[in-house]
Design an enzyme around this catalytic site. Sequence first.
Site, PDB file in Angstrom:
ATOM      1  N   TYR A 167      13.785  31.253   6.676  1.00  0.00           N
ATOM      2  CA  TYR A 167      12.533  31.845   7.156  1.00  0.00           C
ATOM      3  C   TYR A 167      12.509  31.909   8.682  1.00  0.00           C
ATOM      4  O   TYR A 167      12.956  30.983   9.362  1.00  0.00           O
ATOM      5  CB  TYR A 167      11.351  30.980   6.721  1.00  0.00           C
ATOM      6  CG  TYR A 167      11.024  31.031   5.258  1.00  0.00           C
ATOM      7  CD1 TYR A 167      10.741  32.238   4.617  1.00  0.00           C
ATOM      8  CD2 TYR A 167      10.964  29.864   4.508  1.00  0.00           C
ATOM      9  CE1 TYR A 167      10.417  32.266   3.267  1.00  0.00           C
ATOM     10  CE2 TYR A 167      10.636  29.885   3.159  1.00  0.00           C
ATOM     11  CZ  TYR A 167      10.357  31.091   2.553  1.00  0.00           C
ATOM     12  OH  TYR A 167      10.040  31.108   1.233  1.00  0.00           O
ATOM     13  N   LYS A 202       0.834  -1.211   0.000  1.00  0.00           N
ATOM     14  CA  LYS A 202       0.000   0.000   0.000  1.00  0.00           C
ATOM     15  C   LYS A 202       0.868   1.259   0.000  1.00  0.00           C
ATOM     16  O   LYS A 202       2.034   1.216   0.395  1.00  0.00           O
ATOM     17  CB  LYS A 202      -0.918  -0.022   1.226  1.00  0.00           C
ATOM     18  CG  LYS A 202      -0.160  -0.035   2.551  1.00  0.00           C
ATOM     19  CD  LYS A 202      -1.066  -0.346   3.730  1.00  0.00           C
ATOM     20  CE  LYS A 202      -0.271  -0.339   5.022  1.00  0.00           C
ATOM     21  NZ  LYS A 202      -1.074  -0.812   6.173  1.00  0.00           N
TER      22      LYS A 202
END
Length: 388
Positions: A280, A45
């Site tokens: 940032y 998956k």
Amino acid sequence: MISLRQPQTPLRPAWVEIDLGQLRRNLEIIRTDMPPHVKWCSVVKDQAYGHGAVEIARATTGAGAAYLAVATLDEALELHHAGLQTPILIFGERPQSELEICLAHGFQIFTNDAAAAKNLNSIAVKQGKRARVHIEIDTGMNRYGVRWTKVLPVVEEILQLANLQLAGLMTHFAMSDELDKTFALEQLRRFQEAVQQIRSNTVLLCNSPHAGEPLLHTCNSGGYLDLPQAHFDMVRMGILPLGVYPSQVCRRIPGLQPVMSVKSRLAAIKQIEPGDTVGYGMRYRAESPRTIAVLPLGYGDGFPRVRNTGHVLVNGRRASIIGGNAMDAMMIDVTDIPQARVWDEAVIMGQQSGDEISVHDLAAWGGTVSYDIMTRWSVRLPRVYIEK
Ligand SMILES: *Cc1c(COP(=O)(O)O)cnc(C)c1O
């Protein structure tokens, strides 16, 4: 449908490397470790936890996996269209709109109550098919499935429906990879209680003399490693064949190594002065002259959001991540690695010159679990398949 295959552009200087040779070695090691009577369902998956579902499924089925398992219909269809012939099991519950497609492709799904069984049977009748279904017995995970005390009526219903065949009875452990196995053992006891109840109330555990009994399957990788008494007919393993342990405390199998590495190149190198800040939010401030490098990947590529936390490997040495990482870039301090040059290779996850940054390290820095780190590497990071 999302595919991890990339167009034929020059390789981006940040990528995920998948070592199919190591995968094959892991599969061999696990096969040797496994009791011979236990079948193995290869859980692929979420693109086999970011490794590429088709590539991993080809290798695992080639090494003897009897089943493939996924979590969505799209994932099952991708395997089907790639030509994989191994039975495909889809975990979870399916909405009405998916049932016809599931049956038409022969995907095995879960039928956890009598009404769902009747409904599925009528679709199977229309298609002239016999649908193989599994029941998930909820023994305490409280996610999917029917409560362990209420399984018998569902089994009895399925046994009466001519176009359904009970292919499996399963449960899923909530905590199989920690040292404290108390709850896992309680779940195992509940599963056995349910199976016992079915055995003593139904003539056969199956409704066809040719089909054999339904497979009993309970273990994920953690259960496989630490709960040999719960192996039953089949184990469902996703993370372990990829060379990653589900936890830091479960049993170790010598020789298993991670299949996935994440690499990048230094896109820029610069000198900064005392008092300069990086990135940032100005989360890093230099106290002395520093040499820093920029890596052209960030949280948009699946690196956890960190600030002044963690390392990457450059020239076999650890370079600290400085500042907060951005969506597309992160900065590292290479002051102590003077030989570093622009476009040199950096290892974000994996080994370089004997040192290693593991998926568990990244999980610790990001305050999360290894499964999350592995599945988070985004589709924009090209997957490069190598054979070492
Ligand atoms: C994901 C999953 C697995 C595989 O778990 P691993 O820990 O990766 O081995 C097994 N069973 C079910 C039901 C799952 O959802």
